[in-house]
Design a protein around this motif. Structure first.
Motif, PDB file in Angstrom:
ATOM      1  N   SER A  90       0.829  -1.210   0.000  1.00  0.00           N
ATOM      2  CA  SER A  90       0.000   0.000   0.000  1.00  0.00           C
ATOM      3  C   SER A  90       0.868   1.266   0.000  1.00  0.00           C
ATOM      4  O   SER A  90       0.456   2.301  -0.535  1.00  0.00           O
ATOM      5  N   ILE A  91       2.064   1.188   0.577  1.00  0.00           N
ATOM      6  CA  ILE A  91       2.993   2.330   0.539  1.00  0.00           C
ATOM      7  C   ILE A  91       3.464   2.547  -0.897  1.00  0.00           C
ATOM      8  O   ILE A  91       3.479   3.676  -1.400  1.00  0.00           O
ATOM      9  N   ALA A  92       3.819   1.466  -1.580  1.00  0.00           N
ATOM     10  CA  ALA A  92       4.233   1.565  -2.986  1.00  0.00           C
ATOM     11  C   ALA A  92       3.081   2.061  -3.851  1.00  0.00           C
ATOM     12  O   ALA A  92       3.285   2.894  -4.750  1.00  0.00           O
ATOM     13  N   ASP A  93       1.867   1.587  -3.591  1.00  0.00           N
ATOM     14  CA  ASP A  93       0.700   2.028  -4.365  1.00  0.00           C
ATOM     15  C   ASP A  93       0.511   3.541  -4.244  1.00  0.00           C
ATOM     16  O   ASP A  93       0.268   4.226  -5.247  1.00  0.00           O
ATOM     17  N   ALA A  94       0.625   4.067  -3.022  1.00  0.00           N
ATOM     18  CA  ALA A  94       0.462   5.510  -2.815  1.00  0.00           C
ATOM     19  C   ALA A  94       1.546   6.292  -3.551  1.00  0.00           C
ATOM     20  O   ALA A  94       1.268   7.338  -4.161  1.00  0.00           O
ATOM     21  N   ALA A 126       7.109  10.862   1.931  1.00  0.00           N
ATOM     22  CA  ALA A 126       7.235   9.466   2.386  1.00  0.00           C
ATOM     23  C   ALA A 126       6.235   9.185   3.508  1.00  0.00           C
ATOM     24  O   ALA A 126       5.615   8.114   3.544  1.00  0.00           O
ATOM     25  N   GLY A 127       6.063  10.147   4.417  1.00  0.00           N
ATOM     26  CA  GLY A 127       5.074   9.995   5.488  1.00  0.00           C
ATOM     27  C   GLY A 127       3.667   9.852   4.934  1.00  0.00           C
ATOM     28  O   GLY A 127       2.872   9.034   5.404  1.00  0.00           O
ATOM     29  N   TYR A 128       3.361  10.631   3.899  1.00  0.00           N
ATOM     30  CA  TYR A 128       2.060  10.522   3.239  1.00  0.00           C
ATOM     31  C   TYR A 128       1.864   9.123   2.665  1.00  0.00           C
ATOM     32  O   TYR A 128       0.786   8.530   2.794  1.00  0.00           O
ATOM     33  N   CYS A 129       2.889   8.584   2.011  1.00  0.00           N
ATOM     34  CA  CYS A 129       2.761   7.256   1.403  1.00  0.00           C
ATOM     35  C   CYS A 129       2.462   6.189   2.462  1.00  0.00           C
ATOM     36  O   CYS A 129       1.764   5.219   2.180  1.00  0.00           O
ATOM     37  N   ILE A 130       2.958   6.393   3.667  1.00  0.00           N
ATOM     38  CA  ILE A 130       2.702   5.447   4.755  1.00  0.00           C
ATOM     39  C   ILE A 130       1.299   5.639   5.330  1.00  0.00           C
ATOM     40  O   ILE A 130       0.557   4.684   5.521  1.00  0.00           O
ATOM     41  N   THR A 131       0.918   6.902   5.602  1.00  0.00           N
ATOM     42  CA  THR A 131      -0.345   7.183   6.308  1.00  0.00           C
ATOM     43  C   THR A 131      -1.507   7.521   5.383  1.00  0.00           C
ATOM     44  O   THR A 131      -2.649   7.519   5.818  1.00  0.00           O
ATOM     45  N   TYR A 156      -1.723  13.785   3.906  1.00  0.00           N
ATOM     46  CA  TYR A 156      -0.748  14.884   3.952  1.00  0.00           C
ATOM     47  C   TYR A 156      -1.031  15.808   5.131  1.00  0.00           C
ATOM     48  O   TYR A 156      -0.124  16.288   5.785  1.00  0.00           O
ATOM     49  N   ASP A 157      -2.295  16.096   5.393  1.00  0.00           N
ATOM     50  CA  ASP A 157      -2.635  17.130   6.361  1.00  0.00           C
ATOM     51  C   ASP A 157      -2.288  16.776   7.796  1.00  0.00           C
ATOM     52  O   ASP A 157      -1.836  17.630   8.550  1.00  0.00           O
ATOM     53  N   SER A 158      -2.484  15.530   8.187  1.00  0.00           N
ATOM     54  CA  SER A 158      -2.184  15.175   9.577  1.00  0.00           C
ATOM     55  C   SER A 158      -0.685  15.016   9.793  1.00  0.00           C
ATOM     56  O   SER A 158      -0.241  14.856  10.921  1.00  0.00           O
ATOM     57  N   GLU A 159       0.081  15.095   8.729  1.00  0.00           N
ATOM     58  CA  GLU A 159       1.518  14.862   8.840  1.00  0.00           C
ATOM     59  C   GLU A 159       2.319  16.156   8.955  1.00  0.00           C
ATOM     60  O   GLU A 159       3.453  16.234   8.559  1.00  0.00           O
ATOM     61  N   LYS A 160       1.710  17.194   9.505  1.00  0.00           N
ATOM     62  CA  LYS A 160       2.411  18.471   9.625  1.00  0.00           C
ATOM     63  C   LYS A 160       3.694  18.351  10.426  1.00  0.00           C
ATOM     64  O   LYS A 160       4.608  19.129  10.235  1.00  0.00           O
ATOM     65  N   LEU A 161       3.784  17.385  11.309  1.00  0.00           N
ATOM     66  CA  LEU A 161       4.997  17.205  12.096  1.00  0.00           C
ATOM     67  C   LEU A 161       6.033  16.350  11.366  1.00  0.00           C
ATOM     68  O   LEU A 161       7.156  16.244  11.808  1.00  0.00           O
ATOM     69  N   VAL A 162       5.638  15.744  10.256  1.00  0.00           N
ATOM     70  CA  VAL A 162       6.581  14.929   9.492  1.00  0.00           C
ATOM     71  C   VAL A 162       7.280  15.835   8.477  1.00  0.00           C
ATOM     72  O   VAL A 162       7.002  15.810   7.300  1.00  0.00           O
TER      73      VAL A 162
END
Length: 176
Positions: A104-108, A130-135, A138-144
């Motif tokens: 699913s990370i590769a798919d994203a 990369a954080g987006y591809c995992i989770t 984009y929006d909740s990853e402001k700390l990434v």
């Protein structure tokens, strides 16, 4: 005290690691002493870029998807991934010597190829991608926005017993 000395040594090691000479020494040791691995589709990768890290997602067939400094999300081979860096190795996120990966990370990452982001070194960079591809968010990853923030996301997603980075077992002609 011993605890203070240990903390000081860890801090000094971290500082040295993030200098070009320290990064080179660490990579040389990792290439000679530690076990190397091969990424799997959906592995998280990084390489050294003059004291900071550059990250991407492995999608198979020697192809990596990353967000570059111009905001372009593209697919590239290992040579192009390290182009413009001082890297001598590409690292793969692992649980000890077992590669961490998810289709699913590769798919994203693959679905994002061709997209353009408003790149910002501190706020919308390769670590956030990369954080987006995992989770998938984009929006909740402001700390990434940092490499250490991405490492926290990786640890939360995979729950490894012993999180490490291992050198990708690539022939030098595939890198340089």
């Amino acid at each position: 005290s011993k605890r203070n000395n240990k903390a000081q040594i860890e801090l000094l090691t971290e500082i040295i690691r993030h200098t070009p000479v320290g990064s080179f020494l660490e990579s040389a040791i990792d290439n000679i002493v530690r076990d190397k691995v091969n990424p799997k589709r959906g592995s998280i990768l990084h390489c050294s870029m003059y004291g900071v890290e550059h990250t991407g997602i492995y999608i198979g067939s020697n192809q990596i998807v990353d967000l570059d400094g111009n905001g372009n999300i593209s697919k590239k081979d290992p040579k192009r991934f390290i182009n413009g860096t001082n890297a001598i190795s590409i690292y793969v996120a692992c649980d000890d010597t077992s590669v961490l990966y998810s289709n699913s990370i590769a798919d994203a990452a693959e679905k994002s190829i061709g997209d353009k982001r408003k790149y910002d070194l501190l706020a919308d960079n390769c670590h956030r991608f990369a954080g987006y591809c995992i989770t998938k968010d984009y929006d909740s990853e402001k700390l990434v926005e940092t490499f250490s923030g991405l490492e926290k996301i990786i640890k939360n997603h995979f729950s490894p017993k012993k999180f490490t980075w291992r050198v990708w077992d690539l022939a030098s002609d595939q890198m340089f």
